[in-house]
Design a protein around this motif. Sequence first.
Motif, PDB file in Angstrom:
ATOM      1  N   VAL A   1     -11.377 -19.681  -4.212  1.00  0.00           N
ATOM      2  CA  VAL A   1     -10.515 -19.290  -5.326  1.00  0.00           C
ATOM      3  C   VAL A   1     -10.714 -17.832  -5.703  1.00  0.00           C
ATOM      4  O   VAL A   1      -9.847 -17.205  -6.324  1.00  0.00           O
ATOM      5  CB  VAL A   1     -10.752 -20.212  -6.561  1.00  0.00           C
ATOM      6  CG1 VAL A   1     -12.012 -19.811  -7.318  1.00  0.00           C
ATOM      7  CG2 VAL A   1      -9.547 -20.169  -7.503  1.00  0.00           C
ATOM      8  N   ARG A   2     -11.830 -17.249  -5.294  1.00  0.00           N
ATOM      9  CA  ARG A   2     -12.075 -15.833  -5.589  1.00  0.00           C
ATOM     10  C   ARG A   2     -10.956 -14.936  -5.057  1.00  0.00           C
ATOM     11  O   ARG A   2     -10.624 -13.908  -5.664  1.00  0.00           O
ATOM     12  CB  ARG A   2     -13.414 -15.384  -4.991  1.00  0.00           C
ATOM     13  CG  ARG A   2     -14.637 -15.894  -5.716  1.00  0.00           C
ATOM     14  CD  ARG A   2     -15.916 -15.426  -5.009  1.00  0.00           C
ATOM     15  NE  ARG A   2     -15.984 -13.964  -4.946  1.00  0.00           N
ATOM     16  CZ  ARG A   2     -16.499 -13.185  -5.890  1.00  0.00           C
ATOM     17  NH1 ARG A   2     -17.000 -13.735  -6.996  1.00  0.00           N
ATOM     18  NH2 ARG A   2     -16.527 -11.871  -5.749  1.00  0.00           N
TER      19      ARG A   2
ATOM     20  N   ASN B   1     -22.588 -19.680  -8.959  1.00  0.00           N
ATOM     21  CA  ASN B   1     -23.551 -18.594  -8.730  1.00  0.00           C
ATOM     22  C   ASN B   1     -23.604 -18.212  -7.249  1.00  0.00           C
ATOM     23  O   ASN B   1     -23.622 -17.031  -6.890  1.00  0.00           O
ATOM     24  CB  ASN B   1     -24.932 -18.991  -9.228  1.00  0.00           C
ATOM     25  CG  ASN B   1     -25.019 -19.024 -10.747  1.00  0.00           C
ATOM     26  OD1 ASN B   1     -24.379 -18.219 -11.425  1.00  0.00           O
ATOM     27  ND2 ASN B   1     -25.798 -19.943 -11.292  1.00  0.00           N
ATOM     28  N   ALA B   2     -23.593 -19.235  -6.385  1.00  0.00           N
ATOM     29  CA  ALA B   2     -23.638 -18.978  -4.940  1.00  0.00           C
ATOM     30  C   ALA B   2     -22.390 -18.242  -4.471  1.00  0.00           C
ATOM     31  O   ALA B   2     -22.432 -17.476  -3.495  1.00  0.00           O
ATOM     32  CB  ALA B   2     -23.789 -20.289  -4.176  1.00  0.00           C
ATOM     33  N   ALA B   3     -21.259 -18.477  -5.163  1.00  0.00           N
ATOM     34  CA  ALA B   3     -20.002 -17.825  -4.785  1.00  0.00           C
ATOM     35  C   ALA B   3     -19.887 -16.417  -5.369  1.00  0.00           C
ATOM     36  O   ALA B   3     -18.904 -15.719  -5.094  1.00  0.00           O
ATOM     37  CB  ALA B   3     -18.818 -18.668  -5.239  1.00  0.00           C
TER      38      ALA B   3
ATOM     39  N   CYS C   1     -16.226 -18.014 -16.102  1.00  0.00           N
ATOM     40  CA  CYS C   1     -17.039 -17.049 -15.392  1.00  0.00           C
ATOM     41  C   CYS C   1     -16.209 -15.853 -14.963  1.00  0.00           C
ATOM     42  O   CYS C   1     -14.980 -15.883 -14.969  1.00  0.00           O
ATOM     43  CB  CYS C   1     -17.757 -17.692 -14.201  1.00  0.00           C
ATOM     44  SG  CYS C   1     -16.695 -18.637 -13.108  1.00  0.00           S
ATOM     45  N   ASP C   2     -16.923 -14.793 -14.595  1.00  0.00           N
ATOM     46  CA  ASP C   2     -16.312 -13.517 -14.260  1.00  0.00           C
ATOM     47  C   ASP C   2     -16.472 -13.267 -12.760  1.00  0.00           C
ATOM     48  O   ASP C   2     -17.541 -13.497 -12.203  1.00  0.00           O
ATOM     49  CB  ASP C   2     -17.031 -12.426 -15.057  1.00  0.00           C
ATOM     50  CG  ASP C   2     -16.434 -11.054 -14.858  1.00  0.00           C
ATOM     51  OD1 ASP C   2     -15.215 -10.988 -14.660  1.00  0.00           O
ATOM     52  OD2 ASP C   2     -17.192 -10.067 -14.879  1.00  0.00           O
ATOM     53  N   LYS C   3     -15.406 -12.826 -12.117  1.00  0.00           N
ATOM     54  CA  LYS C   3     -15.484 -12.494 -10.693  1.00  0.00           C
ATOM     55  C   LYS C   3     -16.183 -11.140 -10.541  1.00  0.00           C
ATOM     56  O   LYS C   3     -15.695 -10.140 -11.085  1.00  0.00           O
ATOM     57  CB  LYS C   3     -14.091 -12.431 -10.079  1.00  0.00           C
ATOM     58  CG  LYS C   3     -14.085 -11.972  -8.626  1.00  0.00           C
ATOM     59  CD  LYS C   3     -12.701 -11.878  -8.067  1.00  0.00           C
ATOM     60  CE  LYS C   3     -12.696 -11.278  -6.663  1.00  0.00           C
ATOM     61  NZ  LYS C   3     -11.376 -11.124  -6.101  1.00  0.00           N
TER      62      LYS C   3
END
Length: 313
Positions: free
Chosen positions: A263-264, A291-293, A311-313
């Motif tokens: 999704v990033r 976190n892993a991504a 969360c923030d990319k």
Amino acid sequence: MDWMEITVLTTTAGADLVSQILMDAGSSGTMIEDKNDVAANQRPEGQWDIIDEAIAKRIGDDVKVTGYYEVDATLNDRVRMIEGEIRRVKGLELGFDAGKLEILQQTFAEEDWAENWKKSFKPLRLGKHMRIKPGWCDCAVEPGDKLIEIDPGMAFGTGTHETTGMCVELVEKYVQPGSTAIDVGTGTGILAIAAAHMGAKDVLAIDIDRVAVRVAAENVRINGFEGTIRCVAGDLLENVEEQADVVIANIIADVIILMAKPVRAHIVDGGRFICSGISSERKQDVLDALNAAGYTVLDVLERGGWCAIACDK
């Protein structure tokens, strides 16, 4: 068209597992009735009550997880699959009480659906600004309120579940005027409409269920956001190429873990990923995947055995 309603009696802790079994058998979503949600969602005295206490009395002590299936040639196989999975779960050492795991079945005609919803779907407040109401009743609004009128039709998502309420809070916080958003698994379109109310200029609302897409599109029309929200059928983000400032996914933990990395590509640099549908027991699994991504976690909301994460990319 006739439908079968299959309800499994379980507990708050077992609801996520049962919901997954019903969806694996072909229900495009589930309805969870849990009296603990009612108690957790009541606002302080003098403010709007999110859910009428009478609903808690009607629900009873068992948590009811319900899926819906067309009465067709595949129905018997679906029922046998559910029965087999429930028997398997009964034999597992789960580490928590999953309750009775009793299966109830009822058939009804599609035209009866709306009447069934009208019995339990009442006006409610989500977040600070959103007032949700069904089309068949009126509700008072206060200064600053943003009204969302929802007709659930044959889709899922009236806003009464914890996960939707927490998602709305995060949408209010992170969707800015002029931003863009993607709502994955839109259901009735509540979160997409909430994003539009917060000033999003373009919202893509996706659902794998074409009935949900039709219902969401109608709710978008009712709320006057036809020029802002696009409702399309799709399997997660499989055929989506665009990016957005905010991606919203109120689904389930396993799917969020699966989509955390891919999704990033659909979030602009510095954009946000809002996800929910996560049981508290799975919170750490999802946080680990995020976190892993490569995300930076900004907010974790928890309520009634569920959590939502921004969360923030």
